[in-house]
Design a protein around this motif. Structure first.
Motif, PDB file in Angstrom:
ATOM      1  N   UNK A   1       0.824  -1.213   0.000  1.00  0.00           N
ATOM      2  CA  UNK A   1       0.000   0.000   0.000  1.00  0.00           C
ATOM      3  C   UNK A   1       0.854   1.258   0.000  1.00  0.00           C
ATOM      4  N   UNK A   2       1.944   1.255   0.785  1.00  0.00           N
ATOM      5  CA  UNK A   2       2.679   2.490   1.067  1.00  0.00           C
ATOM      6  C   UNK A   2       3.953   2.683   0.244  1.00  0.00           C
ATOM      7  N   UNK A   3       4.322   1.728  -0.603  1.00  0.00           N
ATOM      8  CA  UNK A   3       5.543   1.912  -1.387  1.00  0.00           C
ATOM      9  C   UNK A   3       5.395   3.141  -2.284  1.00  0.00           C
ATOM     10  N   UNK A   4       6.364   4.086  -2.243  1.00  0.00           N
ATOM     11  CA  UNK A   4       6.228   5.337  -2.989  1.00  0.00           C
ATOM     12  C   UNK A   4       6.177   5.122  -4.503  1.00  0.00           C
ATOM     13  N   UNK A   5       5.158   5.695  -5.099  1.00  0.00           N
ATOM     14  CA  UNK A   5       4.956   5.586  -6.540  1.00  0.00           C
ATOM     15  C   UNK A   5       3.712   4.797  -6.879  1.00  0.00           C
ATOM     16  N   UNK A   6       3.362   3.847  -6.035  1.00  0.00           N
ATOM     17  CA  UNK A   6       2.162   3.053  -6.302  1.00  0.00           C
ATOM     18  C   UNK A   6       0.891   3.861  -6.034  1.00  0.00           C
ATOM     19  N   UNK A   7       0.973   4.791  -5.053  1.00  0.00           N
ATOM     20  CA  UNK A   7      -0.233   5.533  -4.676  1.00  0.00           C
ATOM     21  C   UNK A   7      -0.699   6.479  -5.778  1.00  0.00           C
ATOM     22  N   UNK A   8       0.182   6.787  -6.724  1.00  0.00           N
ATOM     23  CA  UNK A   8      -0.208   7.670  -7.826  1.00  0.00           C
ATOM     24  C   UNK A   8      -1.255   7.028  -8.721  1.00  0.00           C
ATOM     25  N   UNK A   9      -1.398   5.715  -8.629  1.00  0.00           N
ATOM     26  CA  UNK A   9      -2.325   4.981  -9.490  1.00  0.00           C
ATOM     27  C   UNK A   9      -3.490   4.452  -8.667  1.00  0.00           C
ATOM     28  N   UNK A  10      -3.942   5.265  -7.720  1.00  0.00           N
ATOM     29  CA  UNK A  10      -5.017   4.857  -6.823  1.00  0.00           C
ATOM     30  C   UNK A  10      -6.345   4.630  -7.512  1.00  0.00           C
ATOM     31  N   UNK A  11      -6.464   5.158  -8.738  1.00  0.00           N
ATOM     32  CA  UNK A  11      -7.742   4.979  -9.430  1.00  0.00           C
ATOM     33  C   UNK A  11      -7.902   3.559  -9.972  1.00  0.00           C
ATOM     34  N   UNK A  12      -6.801   2.795 -10.018  1.00  0.00           N
ATOM     35  CA  UNK A  12      -6.887   1.400 -10.448  1.00  0.00           C
ATOM     36  C   UNK A  12      -6.772   0.521  -9.213  1.00  0.00           C
ATOM     37  N   UNK A  13      -7.392  -0.638  -9.261  1.00  0.00           N
ATOM     38  CA  UNK A  13      -7.361  -1.528  -8.105  1.00  0.00           C
ATOM     39  C   UNK A  13      -7.120  -2.960  -8.550  1.00  0.00           C
ATOM     40  N   UNK A  14      -6.475  -3.710  -7.659  1.00  0.00           N
ATOM     41  CA  UNK A  14      -6.206  -5.117  -7.930  1.00  0.00           C
ATOM     42  C   UNK A  14      -7.458  -5.951  -7.650  1.00  0.00           C
ATOM     43  N   UNK A  15      -7.469  -7.142  -8.187  1.00  0.00           N
ATOM     44  CA  UNK A  15      -8.615  -8.030  -7.979  1.00  0.00           C
ATOM     45  C   UNK A  15      -8.733  -8.410  -6.504  1.00  0.00           C
ATOM     46  N   UNK A  16      -7.574  -8.667  -5.867  1.00  0.00           N
ATOM     47  CA  UNK A  16      -7.571  -9.074  -4.468  1.00  0.00           C
ATOM     48  C   UNK A  16      -7.120  -7.931  -3.570  1.00  0.00           C
TER      49      UNK A  16
END
Length: 318
Positions: A252-267
């Motif tokens: 959740x908190x790794x820097x750079x991943x939060x920029x793509x919050x509009x997409x979500x994983x299946x699980x």
């Protein structure tokens, strides 16, 4: 939470709801000397109180003092780190921001570990790139802006030349209580001297042998900033191991991943490795998340999973 001019040198009082109502016994630990701590009371008076080395008290703790008895009040936040030998250390309490100081000789992976640790501890991380008066720092600054500027504040300064400090000071003056972390030799002491000239910390020279600075701070102390806010100075350290971080929290908190919050994983508990329907791995495949950043994430994920496995193994043995 801004401080006015009249309170610029006044330390924060114990947090509301702390159940401490007597100003003569309510205080804040502003220095830790191993076997004794300095407490600043809400009346403005200061006093040294003896404590056991294993008492667990740290700078930033709100306390009640009755004679020689010290009672710690509930903490809002706490920051811990794991050293190179596996030991866990509590850095400070009741912080709200974490400044990650870097320079050309910073340890690889330090920034990402510190950012994740800060976010899990509910602190706002920010990066301070020091020694920007050196020509070689320009490439480092550009690289760090590319990686982190969309995720958190990045400040470019030269503590030695006292340049670039105004934006950083304005950020801290918003009433934040923060601490700087950074590999030895990045100029933490010089930065604190620039922000708090009255404390006059001893600045260590960088070793010609390994490029690392000598540790110059041996006592943890808290200092008010002239325009508002507070900084905690802690003994220097060369690493910042993750402590009790779950793989799901890293994801959740790794820097750079939060920029793509509009997409979500299946699980919901996706670790972004090989799970079906993982949005992050698709973004890596399409180039929207750089492959080098994903490689750093996988390395940290391996460390976190190994820590979790070791913790479970110790639990079973007990």
């Amino acid at each position: 939470m801004n401080h006015g001019a009249s309170s610029s040198h006044r330390l924060k009082s114990p947090q509301s709801g702390s159940a401490c109502t007597d100003p003569t016994c309510c205080g804040l630990i502003t220095a830790h000397h191993g076997v004794e701590v300095e407490v600043v009371f809400t009346t403005g008076k200061r006093r040294m109180v003896r404590v056991k080395r294993s008492s667990g008290h740290v700078v930033g703790d709100d306390v009640e003092v009755a004679g020689e008895m010290l009672r710690r009040l509930p903490r809002r936040t706490e920051l811990r780190r794991r050293d190179g030998g596996g030991g866990i250390h509590l850095v400070a309490a009741n912080l709200d921001v974490l400044g990650i100081v870097v320079a050309l000789n910073s340890s690889p992976g330090f920034i990402d570990r510190a950012i994740v640790a800060a976010r899990v501890a509910q602190l706002q991380p920010f990066v301070v790139v020091n020694k920007c008066d050196l020509d070689d720092t320009a490439a480092l600054l550009a690289d760090l802006h590319r990686i982190y500027a969309d995720s958190l504040p990045v400040f470019a300064i030269s503590a030695m030349d006292r340049t670039g400090l105004a934006p950083l000071q304005a950020f801290l003056n918003q009433g934040h209580r923060g601490v700087f972390v950074g590999s030895s030799g990045v100029g933490k002491s010089s930065l604190l001297n620039a922000l708090c000239p009255e404390i006059n910390l001893k600045v260590g020279k960088v070793s010609d042998h390994n490029g690392l600075g000598r540790h110059t701070t041996t006592v943890s102390t808290l200092h008010p900033l002239s325009g508002g806010g507070e900084l905690v100075d802690t003994p220097g350290f060369r690493d910042f191991g993750l402590v009790d971080i779950l793989a799901e929290e890293l994801a959740i908190h790794f820097p750079g991943f939060e920029e793509h919050g509009e997409v979500s994983c299946r699980f919901r508990n996706c670790r972004h490795r090989t799970e079906p329907g993982c949005a992050i791995t698709k973004l890596v495949e399409s180039g929207q998340i750089p492959a080098d950043r994903y490689a750093v994430y996988l390395k940290l994920l391996g460390e976190v999973e190994a820590d979790q496995s070791e913790a479970r193994s110790k639990g079973w043995k007990n």
